[in-house]
Design a protein around this motif. Structure first.
Motif, PDB file in Angstrom:
ATOM      1  N   ARG A 270       0.831  -1.206   0.000  1.00 43.99           N
ATOM      2  CA  ARG A 270       0.000   0.000   0.000  1.00 43.99           C
ATOM      3  C   ARG A 270       0.863   1.253   0.000  1.00 43.99           C
ATOM      4  NH1 ARG A 270      -4.138   1.153   4.719  1.00 43.99           N
ATOM      5  NH2 ARG A 270      -3.360  -0.914   5.222  1.00 43.99           N
ATOM      6  N   THR A 271       1.927   1.238   0.810  1.00 46.40           N
ATOM      7  CA  THR A 271       2.838   2.383   0.836  1.00 46.40           C
ATOM      8  C   THR A 271       3.483   2.581  -0.528  1.00 46.40           C
ATOM      9  OG1 THR A 271       3.313   2.066   3.189  1.00 46.40           O
ATOM     10  CG2 THR A 271       4.893   3.357   1.911  1.00 46.40           C
ATOM     11  N   GLY A 272       3.907   1.472  -1.142  1.00 44.92           N
ATOM     12  CA  GLY A 272       4.517   1.568  -2.458  1.00 44.92           C
ATOM     13  C   GLY A 272       3.560   2.091  -3.509  1.00 44.92           C
ATOM     14  N   LEU A 273       2.308   1.629  -3.479  1.00 47.09           N
ATOM     15  CA  LEU A 273       1.321   2.102  -4.438  1.00 47.09           C
ATOM     16  C   LEU A 273       1.012   3.585  -4.235  1.00 47.09           C
ATOM     17  CD1 LEU A 273      -1.181  -0.908  -4.462  1.00 47.09           C
ATOM     18  CD2 LEU A 273       0.428  -0.266  -6.257  1.00 47.09           C
ATOM     19  N   ARG A 274       0.912   4.000  -2.986  1.00 49.44           N
ATOM     20  CA  ARG A 274       0.695   5.419  -2.708  1.00 49.44           C
ATOM     21  C   ARG A 274       1.858   6.249  -3.234  1.00 49.44           C
ATOM     22  NH1 ARG A 274      -2.873   6.887   1.608  1.00 49.44           N
ATOM     23  NH2 ARG A 274      -1.414   8.552   2.161  1.00 49.44           N
ATOM     24  N   GLN A 275       3.083   5.771  -2.993  1.00 43.32           N
ATOM     25  CA  GLN A 275       4.254   6.505  -3.464  1.00 43.32           C
ATOM     26  C   GLN A 275       4.301   6.534  -4.990  1.00 43.32           C
ATOM     27  OE1 GLN A 275       6.239   8.315  -1.537  1.00 43.32           O
ATOM     28  NE2 GLN A 275       4.908   7.693   0.136  1.00 43.32           N
ATOM     29  N   ALA A 276       3.832   5.460  -5.626  1.00 47.03           N
ATOM     30  CA  ALA A 276       3.811   5.443  -7.090  1.00 47.03           C
ATOM     31  C   ALA A 276       2.849   6.498  -7.623  1.00 47.03           C
ATOM     32  CB  ALA A 276       3.414   4.051  -7.585  1.00 47.03           C
ATOM     33  N   LEU A 277       1.682   6.605  -7.013  1.00 51.05           N
ATOM     34  CA  LEU A 277       0.728   7.622  -7.451  1.00 51.05           C
ATOM     35  C   LEU A 277       1.279   9.021  -7.222  1.00 51.05           C
ATOM     36  CD1 LEU A 277      -2.903   6.519  -6.495  1.00 51.05           C
ATOM     37  CD2 LEU A 277      -1.833   6.649  -8.731  1.00 51.05           C
ATOM     38  N   ILE A 278       1.892   9.222  -6.073  1.00 53.00           N
ATOM     39  CA  ILE A 278       2.474  10.540  -5.774  1.00 53.00           C
ATOM     40  C   ILE A 278       3.590  10.855  -6.767  1.00 53.00           C
ATOM     41  CG2 ILE A 278       3.816  11.837  -4.076  1.00 53.00           C
ATOM     42  CD1 ILE A 278       2.228  10.363  -1.894  1.00 53.00           C
ATOM     43  N   ALA A 279       4.401   9.850  -7.105  1.00 57.91           N
ATOM     44  CA  ALA A 279       5.484  10.064  -8.065  1.00 57.91           C
ATOM     45  C   ALA A 279       4.933  10.444  -9.429  1.00 57.91           C
ATOM     46  CB  ALA A 279       6.348   8.805  -8.174  1.00 57.91           C
ATOM     47  N   VAL A 280       3.829   9.805  -9.827  1.00 55.39           N
ATOM     48  CA  VAL A 280       3.199  10.159 -11.104  1.00 55.39           C
ATOM     49  C   VAL A 280       2.709  11.602 -11.061  1.00 55.39           C
ATOM     50  CG1 VAL A 280       1.228   9.701 -12.604  1.00 55.39           C
ATOM     51  CG2 VAL A 280       2.577   7.798 -11.704  1.00 55.39           C
ATOM     52  N   ALA A 281       2.064  11.990  -9.959  1.00 59.68           N
ATOM     53  CA  ALA A 281       1.566  13.360  -9.838  1.00 59.68           C
ATOM     54  C   ALA A 281       2.710  14.362  -9.837  1.00 59.68           C
ATOM     55  CB  ALA A 281       0.739  13.508  -8.560  1.00 59.68           C
ATOM     56  N   ALA A 282       3.857  13.984  -9.241  1.00 60.74           N
ATOM     57  CA  ALA A 282       5.004  14.883  -9.158  1.00 60.74           C
ATOM     58  C   ALA A 282       5.911  14.779 -10.383  1.00 60.74           C
ATOM     59  CB  ALA A 282       5.811  14.583  -7.895  1.00 60.74           C
ATOM     60  N   ARG A 283       5.584  13.864 -11.327  1.00 60.75           N
ATOM     61  CA  ARG A 283       6.413  13.649 -12.511  1.00 60.75           C
ATOM     62  C   ARG A 283       7.855  13.317 -12.129  1.00 60.75           C
ATOM     63  NH1 ARG A 283       1.625  13.873 -13.771  1.00 60.75           N
ATOM     64  NH2 ARG A 283       0.726  15.394 -15.209  1.00 60.75           N
TER      65      ARG A 283
ATOM     66  N   PHE B 183       8.205  11.235 -18.511  1.00 62.07           N
ATOM     67  CA  PHE B 183       7.681  12.466 -17.934  1.00 62.07           C
ATOM     68  C   PHE B 183       8.124  13.688 -18.738  1.00 62.07           C
ATOM     69  CE2 PHE B 183       7.540   9.990 -13.792  1.00 62.07           C
ATOM     70  CZ  PHE B 183       6.168   9.789 -13.878  1.00 62.07           C
ATOM     71  N   ALA B 184       9.339  13.620 -19.305  1.00 64.72           N
ATOM     72  CA  ALA B 184       9.817  14.757 -20.095  1.00 64.72           C
ATOM     73  C   ALA B 184       8.974  14.944 -21.349  1.00 64.72           C
ATOM     74  CB  ALA B 184      11.285  14.543 -20.467  1.00 64.72           C
ATOM     75  N   ARG B 185       8.524  13.823 -21.939  1.00 69.53           N
ATOM     76  CA  ARG B 185       7.767  13.914 -23.187  1.00 69.53           C
ATOM     77  C   ARG B 185       6.284  14.165 -22.963  1.00 69.53           C
ATOM     78  NH1 ARG B 185       9.667   8.821 -26.778  1.00 69.53           N
ATOM     79  NH2 ARG B 185       8.149   9.698 -28.228  1.00 69.53           N
ATOM     80  N   PHE B 186       5.735  13.572 -21.892  1.00 65.50           N
ATOM     81  CA  PHE B 186       4.295  13.667 -21.693  1.00 65.50           C
ATOM     82  C   PHE B 186       3.901  14.272 -20.347  1.00 65.50           C
ATOM     83  CE2 PHE B 186       5.148   9.699 -24.145  1.00 65.50           C
ATOM     84  CZ  PHE B 186       4.743  10.182 -25.382  1.00 65.50           C
ATOM     85  N   GLY B 187       4.900  14.568 -19.495  1.00 62.01           N
ATOM     86  CA  GLY B 187       4.593  14.984 -18.126  1.00 62.01           C
ATOM     87  C   GLY B 187       3.943  16.339 -18.009  1.00 62.01           C
TER      88      GLY B 187
END
Length: 566
Positions: free
Chosen positions: A331-344, A376-380
């Motif tokens: 769960r922690t990893g999934l939360r961090q993955a979502l946050i990483a996507v939001a933060a690019r 992230f550079a191309r689509f972020g």
């Protein structure tokens, strides 16, 4: 009946099917390319895979039991089966004929210990749903029980007779096939097949234990207690056993019935958005989720109108036989993955993937980090909705490069992770049915943003706790020094030097400066983070932080040589 015949014959038939198609796959996908004839295998690959999927579909419908569950279970795994197969299996439903009601009656009466005519005021012999493991009938409770419980409309869910033996045979066959696959290095390097089969076995055995399903339903309801978005059917425990489950009849609008939703004044887009948010809450907040959220298991229940006259409604979940739990680490990893996507943040996303446990610890992630950073550079810079307008060829070119990187890395399926992906695949399908242009990531982005804000508040709270600890230590430091000197004197060690006194005074002043510096940093960081939620309060905290900063600076000036002494 689809279950007639000898169990051994059933076992052999499943193994023959698996062996035939595994040998076929080995020949075309491994052997021919090894001897330089890969083009022959690739020439008709799509047709060959579709034919295999259709044959499995037919076998599953004929045998019933866990074979249909296997097809449904695997249809969402693009990394386990090629798309040509998953597309065919996506349409696989519980297409087995209903069991005659006389057999259902006999089993239910044996389980409940009483004739059904005494247990129910009436019962519909035509099933409302017939599945591979059981079937359901509408009924009405007899008056005494109905008066005590507060309702009489119920659904009685009964296992198919002999399903225990069928499940045992199917699991034995699946374990054998899993053993075969574990000897294929191409598969064993990617997936722990025996573990995957055992995970499926555990889920299947729990699904045919209706006492377990009833407990799941109550746990799920407790997680959403007080949440007006979600409701669940009440369990009639007095009419429930391991093979019979009786619960309130909560049938309403099927979640994908767009015409009925609009007719009730409910916007399908709103349903899709709420459904996605509720599933995210199950995964990221509760760590306990409905692993089979297909359209037949979710209703939209109108509950009146709101203050503006719009229809108020809630999502009603049923069928809690297949549930999943998300460990704290995943769960922690999934939360961090979502946050990483939001933060690019590509590097943070790779770290989150490792924390989830998908990548083996030995994996060299440098290339994956580079690919994520390039992604992230191309689509972020685009919102998720804008990504739909990107030239498909650009996506395709990147997908080829990105796929090569992913395939070069060793990965595994953590415990219960298959259920997570299955659930989210079903959620995406339901949302797309409600609105063809709906993009699940449009719901992910605001949810990830909320996780970022929550993380900020947790950071403030953690920093505040650390600050309090440091402040407490700094505040007690002079008293501890005094206490030490007192104990030294009592112990007969007399220390009376002007130099030591000056050192003690200097330590006291240093402790006060540390205290001021910690307070300044804590107030400044807290104010900066809280300004996102409350601009006024955040600004006040940042302004107040100037006071301890001034104290720390000016007390430092007073400590310099030549400054006035107190």
């Amino acid at each position: 009946m689809p279950y007639a015949g000898d169990s051994r014959a059933r076992y052999r038939r499943i193994l023959r099917f698996a062996a035939r198609h595994l040998v076929q796959t080995w020949w075309f996908e491994l052997f021919l390319p090894r001897i330089g004839l890969g083009r022959i295998g690739a020439r008709n690959r799509e047709v060959r895979l579709q034919r295999t999927a259709r044959r499995f579909h037919a076998l599953a419908v004929e045998l019933g039991g866990l074979m249909i569950k296997v097809g449904q279970f695997m249809s969402s795994r693009l990394d386990v089966l090629p798309p040509a197969i998953t597309r065919e299996l996506e349409g696989l439903q519980d297409e087995v004929p209903a069991v005659p009601f006389a057999e259902i009656r006999a089993l239910a009466e044996a389980e409940l210990g009483a004739p059904l005519d005494r247990v129910f005021a009436e019962i519909d012999p035509v099933p409302v749903a017939a599945a591979s493991l059981g079937q359901a009938h509408r009924a009405r409770l007899a008056p005494p029980a109905a008066d005590d419980i507060g309702f009489d409309a119920v659904v009685m869910k009964v296992q198919r007779p002999g399903i225990d033996e069928i499940v045992d045979v199917d699991l034995a066959a699946l374990r054998k096939v899993g053993g075969w696959l574990s000897r294929v290095r191409l598969i064993s390097d990617r997936v722990d097949m025996p573990q995957l089969v055992e995970e499926f076995a555990l889920t299947s055995l729990e699904e045919i234990d209706y006492l377990h399903e009833a407990a799941n339903a109550e746990r799920f309801a407790a997680n959403f207690a007080g949440d007006a978005r979600v409701s669940t059917p009440e369990i009639v425990w007095e009419r429930t056993s391991r093979r019979v489950l009786t619960l309130a009849d909560v049938t309403a609008i099927k979640i994908t019935d767009v015409d009925a939703l609009r007719g009730a004044g409910i916007e399908p887009h709103d349903v899709a958005t709420r459904f996605a948010a509720v599933m995210f809450d199950q995964l990221f907040a509760h760590g306990y989720f409905h692993a089979d959220p297909h359209p037949g298991n979710i209703f939209v229940t109108p509950v009146g109108t709101d203050a503006d006259g719009a229809t108020d409604w809630r999502l009603t979940f049923i069928d809690f036989g297949m549930m999943g739990e998300v460990s704290s680490s995943i769960r922690t990893g999934l939360r961090q993955a979502l946050i990483a996507v939001a933060a690019r943040d590509g590097k943070r996303l790779v770290e989150a993937i490792q924390e989830v446990g998908v990548l083996l610890p030995s994996a060299d992630t440098a290339e994956l980090e580079r690919a994520m950073t390039q992604l992230f550079a191309r689509f972020g810079g685009m919102g998720f909705a804008e990504l739909r307008d990107v030239d498909p060829r650009e996506f395709r070119d990147f997908a080829v490069e990105f796929g090569d990187v992913v395939r070069s890395l060793p990965f595994q399926l953590p415990e219960n992770f298959l259920l997570i992906v299955r659930a989210m695949s079903l959620v995406s399908g339901v949302c797309s049915s409600l609105e063809p242009s709906f993009n699940l990531w449009d719901s992910v982005e605001p949810y990830a943003g909320q996780l970022v804000r929550d993380e900020g508040r947790h950071l403030v709270r953690g920093f505040a706790q650390e600050a309090v600890a440091v402040v407490g230590t700094a505040w007690r430091l002079p008293q501890r020094i005094d206490g030490f000197l007192t104990r030294a004197e009592v112990g007969g060690v007399k220390i009376d030097t002007p130099r030591l006194d000056r050192r003690v005074a200097s330590l006291e002043r240093l402790a006060r400066r540390i205290l001021s510096a910690v307070l300044f940093a804590g107030l400044l960081i807290a104010g900066a983070l809280l300004r996102v939620e409350d601009a006024v309060f955040g600004t006040v905290l940042m302004s107040v932080s100037a006071l301890p900063l001034l104290h720390a600076l000016f007390s430092g000036l007073l400590d310099r040589p030549g400054s006035p002494r107190r």
